[in-house]
Structure formats: structure tokens, C-alpha cells
Design a protein around this motif. Structure first.
Motif, mmCIF file in Angstrom:
data_model
loop_
_atom_site.group_PDB
_atom_site.id
_atom_site.type_symbol
_atom_site.label_atom_id
_atom_site.label_comp_id
_atom_site.label_asym_id
_atom_site.label_seq_id
_atom_site.Cartn_x
_atom_site.Cartn_y
_atom_site.Cartn_z
ATOM 1 N N LYS A 22 39.332 16.894 42.322
ATOM 2 C CA LYS A 22 40.197 17.107 41.226
ATOM 3 C C LYS A 22 40.497 18.476 40.958
ATOM 4 N N TRP A 23 39.589 19.470 41.221
ATOM 5 C CA TRP A 23 40.011 20.773 40.724
ATOM 6 C C TRP A 23 40.135 21.965 41.903
ATOM 7 N N LYS A 24 39.759 21.719 43.200
ATOM 8 C CA LYS A 24 39.891 22.819 43.836
ATOM 9 C C LYS A 24 41.377 23.147 44.233
ATOM 10 N N THR A 25 42.302 22.237 44.211
ATOM 11 C CA THR A 25 43.709 22.500 44.487
ATOM 12 C C THR A 25 44.325 23.192 43.330
ATOM 13 N N VAL A 26 43.924 22.585 42.050
ATOM 14 C CA VAL A 26 44.453 23.306 40.989
ATOM 15 C C VAL A 26 43.874 24.752 40.855
ATOM 16 N N ILE A 27 42.615 25.065 41.239
ATOM 17 C CA ILE A 27 42.125 26.385 41.440
ATOM 18 C C ILE A 27 43.031 27.133 42.423
ATOM 19 N N LEU A 28 43.275 26.630 43.663
ATOM 20 C CA LEU A 28 44.108 27.336 44.467
ATOM 21 C C LEU A 28 45.590 27.569 43.835
ATOM 22 N N PHE A 29 45.994 26.567 43.244
ATOM 23 C CA PHE A 29 47.364 26.657 42.739
ATOM 24 C C PHE A 29 47.402 28.093 41.956
ATOM 25 N N HIS A 30 46.492 28.283 41.106
ATOM 26 C CA HIS A 30 46.469 29.345 40.106
ATOM 27 C C HIS A 30 46.132 30.484 40.704
ATOM 28 N N LEU A 31 45.161 30.542 41.754
ATOM 29 C CA LEU A 31 45.056 31.915 42.722
ATOM 30 C C LEU A 31 46.096 32.316 43.703
ATOM 31 N N ARG A 32 47.223 31.246 43.868
ATOM 32 C CA ARG A 32 48.173 31.588 45.079
ATOM 33 C C ARG A 32 48.934 32.794 44.933
ATOM 34 N N PRO A 78 30.892 45.289 30.115
ATOM 35 C CA PRO A 78 30.114 44.190 30.750
ATOM 36 C C PRO A 78 30.665 43.857 32.109
ATOM 37 N N LEU A 79 30.019 42.957 32.845
ATOM 38 C CA LEU A 79 29.894 42.641 33.891
ATOM 39 C C LEU A 79 31.595 41.796 34.126
ATOM 40 N N LYS A 80 32.267 42.576 35.228
ATOM 41 C CA LYS A 80 33.433 41.775 35.504
ATOM 42 C C LYS A 80 33.639 41.101 36.854
ATOM 43 N N VAL A 81 34.105 39.982 36.926
ATOM 44 C CA VAL A 81 34.084 38.980 37.991
ATOM 45 C C VAL A 81 35.391 38.607 38.335
ATOM 46 N N GLU A 82 36.102 38.890 39.578
ATOM 47 C CA GLU A 82 37.583 38.329 39.806
ATOM 48 C C GLU A 82 37.602 37.641 41.065
ATOM 49 N N TYR A 83 38.342 36.551 41.130
ATOM 50 C CA TYR A 83 38.345 35.525 42.009
ATOM 51 C C TYR A 83 40.116 35.784 42.543
ATOM 52 N N SER A 84 40.075 35.629 44.018
ATOM 53 C CA SER A 84 41.046 35.719 44.823
ATOM 54 C C SER A 84 41.217 35.185 45.947
ATOM 55 N N LEU A 85 42.458 34.748 46.884
ATOM 56 C CA LEU A 85 42.250 34.069 47.927
ATOM 57 C C LEU A 85 42.120 35.009 49.099
ATOM 58 N N THR A 86 41.149 34.542 50.073
ATOM 59 C CA THR A 86 41.034 35.303 51.203
ATOM 60 C C THR A 86 42.303 34.960 52.114
ATOM 61 N N GLY A 123 42.080 31.518 52.927
ATOM 62 C CA GLY A 123 42.661 30.808 51.933
ATOM 63 C C GLY A 123 44.324 30.988 51.637
ATOM 64 N N LYS A 124 44.829 32.026 51.932
ATOM 65 C CA LYS A 124 46.434 32.212 51.806
ATOM 66 C C LYS A 124 46.995 31.163 52.852
ATOM 67 N N THR A 125 46.485 30.812 53.852
ATOM 68 C CA THR A 125 46.770 30.072 54.819
ATOM 69 C C THR A 125 47.353 28.280 54.104
ATOM 70 N N LEU A 126 46.488 28.308 53.025
ATOM 71 C CA LEU A 126 46.548 26.774 52.271
ATOM 72 C C LEU A 126 47.864 26.921 51.406
ATOM 73 N N ILE A 127 48.320 28.117 50.994
ATOM 74 C CA ILE A 127 49.650 28.191 49.993
ATOM 75 C C ILE A 127 50.500 27.207 50.400
ATOM 76 N N PRO A 128 50.939 26.990 51.480
ATOM 77 C CA PRO A 128 52.185 26.055 51.382
ATOM 78 C C PRO A 128 51.840 24.692 51.366
ATOM 79 N N VAL A 129 50.368 24.511 51.588
ATOM 80 C CA VAL A 129 50.035 23.086 51.302
ATOM 81 C C VAL A 129 49.911 22.808 49.874
ATOM 82 N N VAL A 130 49.419 23.577 49.032
ATOM 83 C CA VAL A 130 49.108 23.495 47.733
ATOM 84 C C VAL A 130 50.448 23.648 47.047
ATOM 85 N N GLN A 131 51.305 24.486 47.654
ATOM 86 C CA GLN A 131 52.640 24.497 46.931
ATOM 87 C C GLN A 131 53.639 23.210 46.982
#
Length: 114
Positions: free
Chosen positions: A23-33, A77-85, A88-96
Motif C-alpha cells: 500500500k505505501w512503498k509506491t506512495v513513498i516513491l511518488f513523493h520522493l520522485r 536536533p537530529l535531521k534525517v532526509e530521504y531521497s531516491l538512489t 530508485g530513480k529507475t522506478l520513476i517512470p513506473v511510479v509516474q
């Protein structure tokens, strides 16, 4: 049979769904695209996901090499960021394509409003 990171998949589609299914992996990737986001920014984009589920899905995506987690510890405070590798960027066309299909479905079926 397809093998990826020690797991076996019966076909290429099952490998893809093994990596981005659920349910959520593709949504996460969509927001990180297009952006690098902090944990709380992702939570705001997905208000119905639980903190536990989001954390677990982020961890799995990181283990699979699809996203990277960068921790800044230089000052509190501790700062954590997430981005596509790059992988992971090769999945952008699939997610889009998945997102476009959802948008088209809404446009062609007036039952749901945006």
C-alpha cells in the motif's frame, strides 16, 4: 527464476512488486520522485499512514537500495532526509505511470472528486 539480493522471484513482475508492492512503498516513491524529504514531510504527505508502517517501509526501501537515508548529526536536533538512489530513480517512470493511471481513472469516472 529471478534472483535479487538473495531472494528468488518466479517472474520479473513478481520481482518488481516485491520491491515496490504494498500500500505505501509506491506512495513513498511518488513523493520522493522530485524531492528529498524529511520524515515529517513524508508524514504530512501521507496523513493516513501510521508512524510504524512508514518507518518499516522506509527501512525496507533503504535495504533494497531504492532510497537513501542521510543523517545529519552535526548539531541537534537530529535531521534525517530521504531521497531516491540512482537505482530508485529507475522506478520513476513506473511510479509516474501508476499515478497517471490513477489520475485518468478519476477523470474518467466522475464518482470520485479531486
Amino acid at each position: 527464476m529471478y534472483k535479487f539480493k538473495g531472494k528468488e522471484y518466479p517472474c520479473c513482475a513478481s520481482l518488481t512488486m516485491g520491491l515496490i508492492g504494498g500500500k505505501w512503498k509506491t506512495v513513498i516513491l511518488f513523493h520522493l520522485r522530485n524531492d528529498t524529504l524529511r520524515y515529517n514531510e513524508l508524514r504530512k504527505e501521507m496523513p493516513t499512514v501510521t508512524e510504524r508502517t512508514l518507518s518499516l517501509q522506509l527501512k525496507t526501501l533503504e535495504e533494497d537500495g531504492i532510497i537513501k537515508r542521510k543523517v545529519y548529526t552535526s548539531k541537534p536536533p537530529l535531521k534525517v532526509e530521504y531521497s531516491l538512489t540512482d537505482f530508485g530513480k529507475t522506478l520513476i517512470p513506473v511510479v509516474q505511470s501508476i499515478a497517471d493511471w490513477g489520475h485518468d481513472t478519476v477523470q474518467n469516472n466522475a464518482e470520485v472528486s479531486e
